[in-house]
Motif scaffolding. Structure first.
Motif, mmCIF file in Angstrom:
data_model
loop_
_atom_site.group_PDB
_atom_site.id
_atom_site.type_symbol
_atom_site.label_atom_id
_atom_site.label_comp_id
_atom_site.label_asym_id
_atom_site.label_seq_id
_atom_site.Cartn_x
_atom_site.Cartn_y
_atom_site.Cartn_z
ATOM 1 N N ARG A 115 -0.222 27.756 23.625
ATOM 2 C CA ARG A 115 -0.222 27.666 22.164
ATOM 3 C C ARG A 115 -0.076 26.220 21.698
ATOM 4 N NH1 ARG A 115 3.898 30.174 19.708
ATOM 5 N NH2 ARG A 115 5.054 30.838 21.560
ATOM 6 N N VAL A 118 -0.269 30.340 15.925
ATOM 7 C CA VAL A 118 -1.299 30.752 16.887
ATOM 8 C C VAL A 118 -0.819 32.017 17.591
ATOM 9 C CG1 VAL A 118 -2.588 30.130 18.970
ATOM 10 C CG2 VAL A 118 -2.020 28.367 17.274
ATOM 11 N N ALA A 169 -5.748 31.965 14.562
ATOM 12 C CA ALA A 169 -5.044 30.877 13.885
ATOM 13 C C ALA A 169 -4.931 31.250 12.414
ATOM 14 C CB ALA A 169 -5.788 29.560 14.047
#
Length: 389
Positions: free
Chosen positions: A75, A96, A256
């Motif tokens: 991430r 994320v 995202a």
């Protein structure tokens, strides 16, 4: 209400793709057929994904459960990539969420941010499996024929008028995939700005499927709509390892979005599978470290496949600006033909494509040609065979 007796028939209802696969198997010489109906790659998994980096503390104790949001190392690296390359204004890796491919990200988004019966304005033609995703999530795709009739990017009203034709009081979102599967057409900045203005005016979510972000053939760069003013807070941007890293079989992608959206998606992700494959996450970390080598190699090879189509195909198609596909216009040849008749013509010609009705109700008579599923020399031969359709 569903009861056990309603499930006596356990047979699968064949999809168009199932029917194509069965027809290929039943062919007298299946090896002679060039099958380009799946958006796949002829490459094996890039060797760089299986080569350990110098230090891999995240590649230890894979027998244990990991973080449900995804490995923090991955991430962190995706956060760096998304904020620098895509220029999305993420505040940190907490925005994320690792998911089971882009498919999983879209399903989580539709099922958690929307209610049953909600409608999504879907720019068509669109990725065929999106229908299944939406149906499973209980929402409705409302098709907006777009990619074969895109207005000039400078015409700020045209895109809004296209969308407004289909908007109802049940509309909650706009979905698009750019560069587009199946057409290969890419939305330009002007198109994205028009969609952004429309979404803000009507308070809509935007689902931005960016699976083909690294495969753009035009001079116009790929732009993430979440970078536009006022859009990050209403945009769910979805990325995948499947295309950029030739890793479709690893089933790994990421969402995202603002932290509140991720907080809404994560519990459902846990309920569906707890966490993504940790070994695949290790491979994506390696891929991000070596992304330039992997992606450039794939781009060179795939562009050769596109050139093989351009040099050998004699039927009309939309100008491909990205992705893995050309969208063939066979309406003059396939007018009035049934699905079975189209399949027979493909088998007789020795090249199997995805027929256009899989990608939207307006696209009967079109066909998707995937030029990354076979090496360029086979793609050239397939492009020549298309004349016999």
């Amino acid at each position: 209400m569903s009861r056990p007796h309603t499930y006596k028939d356990n047979s699968f209802k064949p999809t168009l793709f199932n029917q194509i696969e069965e027809a290929i198997k039943a062919s007298s010489d299946p090896d002679a057929l060039i099958a380009l109906h799946v958006g796949d790659t002829w490459f094996d998994l890039p060797k760089e994904l299986n080569q350990p980096l110098e230090s891999e503390p995240w590649n230890e104790r894979l027998s244990r459960y990991g973080a449900t949001q995804g490995e923090i190392e991955l991430r962190n690296r995706l956060f760096q990539k998304l904020t620098t390359k895509n220029q999305l204004p993420l505040s940190g890796p907490q925005e994320v969420q690792l998911v089971f491919g882009a498919t999983g990200g879209l399903f989580l988004t539709m099922s958690k941010l929307m209610n049953p019966g909600d409608e999504i304005l879907t720019l068509a033609p669109y990725w065929a499996i999106l229908r299944v995703v939406a149906s499973t999530a209980g929402v409705k795709l409302v098709e907006v024929p777009t990619f074969d009739r895109l207005p000039d990017p400078s015409d700020t009203q045209a895109m809004a008028e296209m969308l407004d034709t289909y908007r109802t009081d049940k509309t909650v979102a706009v979905y698009f995939n750019s560069p587009n599967n199946p057409s290969g057409v890419q939305l330009k900045r002007g198109h994205l700005e028009s969609i952004a203005e429309y979404a803000q005016k009507h308070d809509l979510w935007v689902l931005s499927d960016e699976a083909y972000e690294d495969f753009v053939w035009s001079d116009d760069p790929h732009i993430s709509i979440g970078t536009l003013d006022g859009m990050y807070e209403r945009t769910v941007s979805i990325f995948t390892m499947s295309k950029s890293y030739a890793g479709a079989g690893l089933r790994l992608g990421c969402v995202a979005a603002p932290q509140g959206v991720i907080a809404a998606l994560n519990p459902s992700h846990v309920g569906v599978g707890y966490e993504p494959n940790r070994l695949a996450q290790v491979q994506w970390i390696r891929g991000l470290e070596r992304s330039e080598v992997i992606i450039n190699s794939l781009k060179i090879a795939y562009h050769e496949g596109l050139r093989a189509v351009e040099e050998n195909c004699t039927v009309p198609y939309l100008a491909p600006e990205g992705s893995f596909y050309v969208f063939l216009d066979l309406r003059d040849r396939w007018q009035g033909l049934s699905g079975d008749e189209k399949l027979k013509r493909m088998l007789d010609a020795g090249v199997v494509l995805s027929t256009g009705e899989a990608f939207g109700n307006d696209y009967n008579g079109w066909a998707r040609f995937c030029y990354t599923a076979e090496p360029p020399e086979r793609i050239a031969e397939a492009a020549r065979r298309v004349a016999n359709l």
